[in-house]
Each structure stands twice: as structure tokens, then as C-alpha cells.
Design a protein around this motif. Structure first.
Motif, mmCIF file in Angstrom:
data_model
loop_
_atom_site.group_PDB
_atom_site.id
_atom_site.type_symbol
_atom_site.label_atom_id
_atom_site.label_comp_id
_atom_site.label_asym_id
_atom_site.label_seq_id
_atom_site.Cartn_x
_atom_site.Cartn_y
_atom_site.Cartn_z
ATOM 1 N N GLU A 73 5.014 6.249 -1.218
ATOM 2 C CA GLU A 73 5.938 6.429 -0.096
ATOM 3 C C GLU A 73 7.278 5.748 -0.356
ATOM 4 O O GLU A 73 8.318 6.232 0.082
ATOM 5 C CB GLU A 73 5.333 5.841 1.192
ATOM 6 N N ALA A 74 7.228 4.616 -1.041
ATOM 7 C CA ALA A 74 8.440 3.869 -1.387
ATOM 8 C C ALA A 74 8.393 3.540 -2.874
ATOM 9 O O ALA A 74 7.333 3.195 -3.409
ATOM 10 C CB ALA A 74 8.533 2.590 -0.566
ATOM 11 N N GLN A 75 9.544 3.646 -3.526
ATOM 12 C CA GLN A 75 9.580 3.437 -4.973
ATOM 13 C C GLN A 75 9.792 1.976 -5.359
ATOM 14 O O GLN A 75 9.425 1.560 -6.454
ATOM 15 C CB GLN A 75 10.692 4.297 -5.579
ATOM 16 N N LEU A 76 10.371 1.216 -4.443
ATOM 17 C CA LEU A 76 10.611 -0.198 -4.739
ATOM 18 C C LEU A 76 10.802 -0.966 -3.443
ATOM 19 O O LEU A 76 11.021 -0.374 -2.379
ATOM 20 C CB LEU A 76 11.815 -0.373 -5.657
ATOM 21 N N ALA A 77 10.725 -2.297 -3.539
ATOM 22 C CA ALA A 77 10.882 -3.146 -2.355
ATOM 23 C C ALA A 77 11.000 -4.597 -2.803
ATOM 24 O O ALA A 77 10.581 -4.958 -3.904
ATOM 25 C CB ALA A 77 9.687 -2.997 -1.406
ATOM 26 N N PHE A 78 11.569 -5.408 -1.936
ATOM 27 C CA PHE A 78 11.533 -6.856 -2.130
ATOM 28 C C PHE A 78 10.227 -7.388 -1.543
ATOM 29 O O PHE A 78 9.816 -6.981 -0.456
ATOM 30 C CB PHE A 78 12.697 -7.532 -1.407
ATOM 31 N N GLY A 79 9.587 -8.311 -2.262
ATOM 32 C CA GLY A 79 8.355 -8.897 -1.756
ATOM 33 C C GLY A 79 8.074 -10.232 -2.408
ATOM 34 O O GLY A 79 8.848 -10.723 -3.236
ATOM 35 N N SER A 80 6.959 -10.839 -2.034
ATOM 36 C CA SER A 80 6.571 -12.143 -2.574
ATOM 37 C C SER A 80 5.860 -11.986 -3.908
ATOM 38 O O SER A 80 5.213 -10.972 -4.178
ATOM 39 C CB SER A 80 5.653 -12.865 -1.590
ATOM 40 N N VAL A 81 5.985 -13.014 -4.733
ATOM 41 C CA VAL A 81 5.260 -13.039 -6.006
ATOM 42 C C VAL A 81 3.760 -12.984 -5.754
ATOM 43 O O VAL A 81 3.017 -12.315 -6.486
ATOM 44 C CB VAL A 81 5.613 -14.316 -6.792
ATOM 45 N N MET A 82 3.312 -13.665 -4.699
ATOM 46 C CA MET A 82 1.890 -13.730 -4.399
ATOM 47 C C MET A 82 1.279 -12.334 -4.270
ATOM 48 O O MET A 82 0.195 -12.065 -4.800
ATOM 49 C CB MET A 82 1.669 -14.503 -3.105
ATOM 50 N N ASN A 83 1.978 -11.440 -3.585
ATOM 51 C CA ASN A 83 1.413 -10.114 -3.338
ATOM 52 C C ASN A 83 1.866 -9.059 -4.337
ATOM 53 O O ASN A 83 1.140 -8.090 -4.581
ATOM 54 C CB ASN A 83 1.748 -9.669 -1.916
ATOM 55 N N MET A 84 3.050 -9.238 -4.914
ATOM 56 C CA MET A 84 3.506 -8.283 -5.926
ATOM 57 C C MET A 84 2.877 -8.576 -7.290
ATOM 58 O O MET A 84 2.599 -7.661 -8.074
ATOM 59 C CB MET A 84 5.035 -8.334 -6.056
ATOM 60 N N GLN A 132 0.840 -1.207 0.000
ATOM 61 C CA GLN A 132 0.000 0.000 0.000
ATOM 62 C C GLN A 132 0.870 1.251 0.000
ATOM 63 O O GLN A 132 0.553 2.249 -0.656
ATOM 64 C CB GLN A 132 -0.938 -0.005 1.202
ATOM 65 N N GLY A 133 1.977 1.204 0.732
ATOM 66 C CA GLY A 133 2.909 2.330 0.745
ATOM 67 C C GLY A 133 3.527 2.563 -0.623
ATOM 68 O O GLY A 133 3.703 3.709 -1.055
ATOM 69 N N MET A 134 3.860 1.478 -1.329
ATOM 70 C CA MET A 134 4.390 1.621 -2.690
ATOM 71 C C MET A 134 3.331 2.209 -3.626
ATOM 72 O O MET A 134 3.626 3.090 -4.435
ATOM 73 C CB MET A 134 4.864 0.267 -3.210
ATOM 74 N N LEU A 135 2.113 1.720 -3.501
ATOM 75 C CA LEU A 135 1.037 2.233 -4.354
ATOM 76 C C LEU A 135 0.775 3.713 -4.090
ATOM 77 O O LEU A 135 0.400 4.463 -4.996
ATOM 78 C CB LEU A 135 -0.241 1.430 -4.129
ATOM 79 N N GLY A 136 1.002 4.126 -2.838
ATOM 80 C CA GLY A 136 0.794 5.528 -2.477
ATOM 81 C C GLY A 136 2.005 6.415 -2.719
ATOM 82 O O GLY A 136 1.944 7.620 -2.458
#
Length: 332
Positions: free
Chosen positions: A204-215, A198-202
Motif C-alpha cells: 500500500e505504501a512504498q516507503l515511510a519513516f519509522g523506528s529502528v525497533m520495528n523497521m 503491514q501496509g508497506m509489506l502489503g
């Protein structure tokens, strides 16, 4: 004389006490569980760890005849939930599915923890090997991880990156890149993967490591794009996305991976731990569980045990200690 008698009486009674104690533990295991089991997750609902706990917990409940109820305790990089396990009654009715960072990285990221990862837990069973995917806003001016590293170096102070918790792989490896590139990036820590996205969508952050399921859904919708995969090899779920190492980011931190596993309070009787571990082993043999974990972008661990899980913990501790020192990711 009376002291000698007392010592003799104790010597005679001790074997019986030991046998009684062993029998009590065996009886407890035979009747375990006879009420619902609480599964603490140190992340909020909706993230990969939470979903994994629910999927495996449902299978454990079907095997053992009692509900395994997820209790989300997010915050402080998993410390809040992990501390709740450390302080719970050691009876098998409070366990936790943790990300390895909660017991490994956190002891080096934070100057003080309310629990001792070496002494306060029994490591029951690893259930997955976790690599994550570096994902960015689709409009970002770089198409892959190699271009991003160059961009961050050329634009100090202009990049903010998110993480699903302080001390997570996504935090520490980006802190390492930040130091190596002199990028002066801003770290934005969230209480789990769902709020991080949600922070990326808003913005606040331009990128991040995350899971395939949620990204993945946000990549499919055109809002995000994949830059590269952590770990030693490509994800089965993303065969066309190259690893960071394939893109020239070959330092050891970029090739590492974390894991998730079940823990229990340290003094939980061994017969109960063994019964839990056997049930987890059976659950992990289910092809449907394996598929669900692979669909998240992770690799299920099929041959774990309390001894193997403890061995993995001990193996990873010095590696993460070195990484956090190199990344200068310690929090006072």
C-alpha cells in the motif's frame, strides 16, 4: 453592616482555607498512588510508543507500589487518546505517554481540536528524543534518500508513502518534500507504526519513516532497506546510515526531531505532578531503560522536569507551525 461582617469573616477565613487546600494536596501526594494508574497511549499495541510506556510504566509501578496500566486509544493522529487525558479527572490516576505531534503538530494540521494543548495539560517529563529512519521496499529503484527525492520528482503521482499517524513527523516532512519536489505523492495514514509496516509489506505504501525497533527486522530479512536518518546526527543504533542532511537534503525540516513525554490533566495537583516527575527521573536513570530506548533508535532524556518539558513544548510550537505551513499539510 452585614455585608461588612461577611467580608471580614471571609478575609479571616481565606488564609485557613488556603492552608487547608495546600494540606489536602500534600496529603493526596503522600498517599499517591493508592490504586492503579492508567497510562493512555494514543497508538495501538506493538509500536515504539506503546512499548516505551510499558517499559517505563513497569519501573514506575515498582517504585510507587501500584500498577501503571497501559490503555491503548489509537486513532486520529493521537487525538483520541490525548482528548481522553484532557477530559480525565485531574487526580494523577490518568496520565499519558504522548508523541509530541499530538500536542504540537496537530494544532496546526487539524483546523479544530477537542482539546487545547496550551491549557488542558500539565507537561510532566520528556523521556526521549526521537529521530526516525526513512525506510523503503527493498526492490524500490533508489538506494538512498537523495536518489529517492530525484525519483519522486521525475515520477509524479507514482509514489505512495505511509505514516504512523496524521500530523506525525513522517507525515509532515514527506508532505514538505512532496511540495518541494512537485512529486504528487499519495499519503497513506495508519493508526500506528505496526499497521503502517503491514501496509508497506502489503504494497500500500512504498516507503515511510519509522523506528529502528520495528523497521529493523524487515531490513534484516531483506524486505526493506534504509534510505536515511532524520535529525541533526546519525543514530547510535544505525551508525552506518547517513542523515538526510548528509545526503544533501539540508532544509530545516529534514534536521528536526520529535520527542515523547508524559502529560497529565491540567488541574492535577502540583505535589502529585512533582512526585510523578521524580519517579520518572529515577526510572530514566536506570541503564536498562536507557539501553532499551537506544535499541529502539531513540535517545533517552535524562534531565527533564515539568518546567523543562513545558519549555521544550513552547520552543517547538512555532517551529512546527512554520513547517506545516511550508508543507501545506493542514487538514480541513
Amino acid at each position: 453592616m452585614s455585608h461588612a461582617v461577611s467580608r471580614r469573616a471571609l478575609a479571616l477565613a481565606l488564609p485557613a482555607l488556603l492552608v487547608t487546600g495546600h494540606a489536602s494536596a500534600q496529603d493526596a501526594a503522600a498517599n499517591y498512588p493508592n490504586r492503579p494508574v492508567r497510562v493512555i497511549v494514543g497508538m495501538p499495541p506493538g509500536g515504539a510508543t506503546d512499548i516505551m510506556a510499558r517499559v517505563i510504566g513497569e519501573k514506575l509501578g515498582a517504585q510507587l507500589g501500584q500498577s501503571f496500566v497501559v490503555d491503548n486509544r489509537p486513532g486520529a493522529g493521537g487525538i483520541i487518546g490525548t482528548d481522553a487525558v484532557a477530559k480525565a479527572a485531574p487526580d494523577g490516576y490518568t496520565i499519558s505517554l504522548i508523541l509530541s505531534g499530538a500536542v504540537i503538530a496537530n494544532q496546526f494540521v487539524y483546523s479544530k481540536l477537542p482539546y487545547n494543548p496550551d491549557k488542558d495539560f500539565t507537561y510532566v517529563s520528556q523521556v526521549m528524543e526521537g529521530v526516525v529512519v526513512l525506510t523503503a521496499d527493498a526492490k524500490a529503484p533508489y538506494k538512498d534518500a537523495k536518489e529517492f527525492a530525484a525519483y519522486a520528482k521525475a515520477n509524479p503521482g507514482k509514489v505512495s508513502y505511509g505514516s504512523y499517524s496524521t500530523g506525525s513527523y513522517g507525515h509532515v516532512v514527506m508532505a514538505y518534500m512532496n511540495k518541494q519536489q512537485g512529486a504528487d505523492m499519495t499519503h497513506v495514514a495508519y493508526k500506528g507504526e505496526a499497521p503502517m509496516i503491514q501496509g508497506m509489506l502489503g504494497g500500500e505504501a512504498q516507503l515511510a519513516f519509522g523506528s529502528v525497533m520495528n523497521m529493523g527486522p524487515h531490513v534484516a530479512s531483506g524486505k526493506f532497506k534504509y534510505l536515511g536518518v532524520s535529525g541533526p546526527k546519525r543514530m547510535a543504533a544505525l551508525p552506518n546510515v547517513p542523515t538526510l542532511a548528509e545526503q544533501g537534503l539540508t532544509d530545516a525540516p529534514y534536521r528536526m526531531s520529535g520527542w515523547a513525554g508524559f502529560i497529565a490533566p491540567a488541574a492535577t495537583p502540583k505535589p502529585i505532578i512533582d512526585k510523578l516527575a521524580a519517579a520518572i527521573h529515577t526510572a530514566m536513570a536506570d541503564p536498562a531503560i536507557q539501553k532499551r530506548i537506544r535499541d529502539m533508535g531513540f535517545e533517552p532524556t535524562l534531565d527533564s522536569s515539568p518546567a523543562k518539558n513545558m519549555e521544550r513544548y513552547k520552543h517547538d510550537v512555532p517551529i512546527w507551525k512554520n513547517l506545516i505551513e511550508l508543507a501545506d499539510a493542514k487538514i480541513q
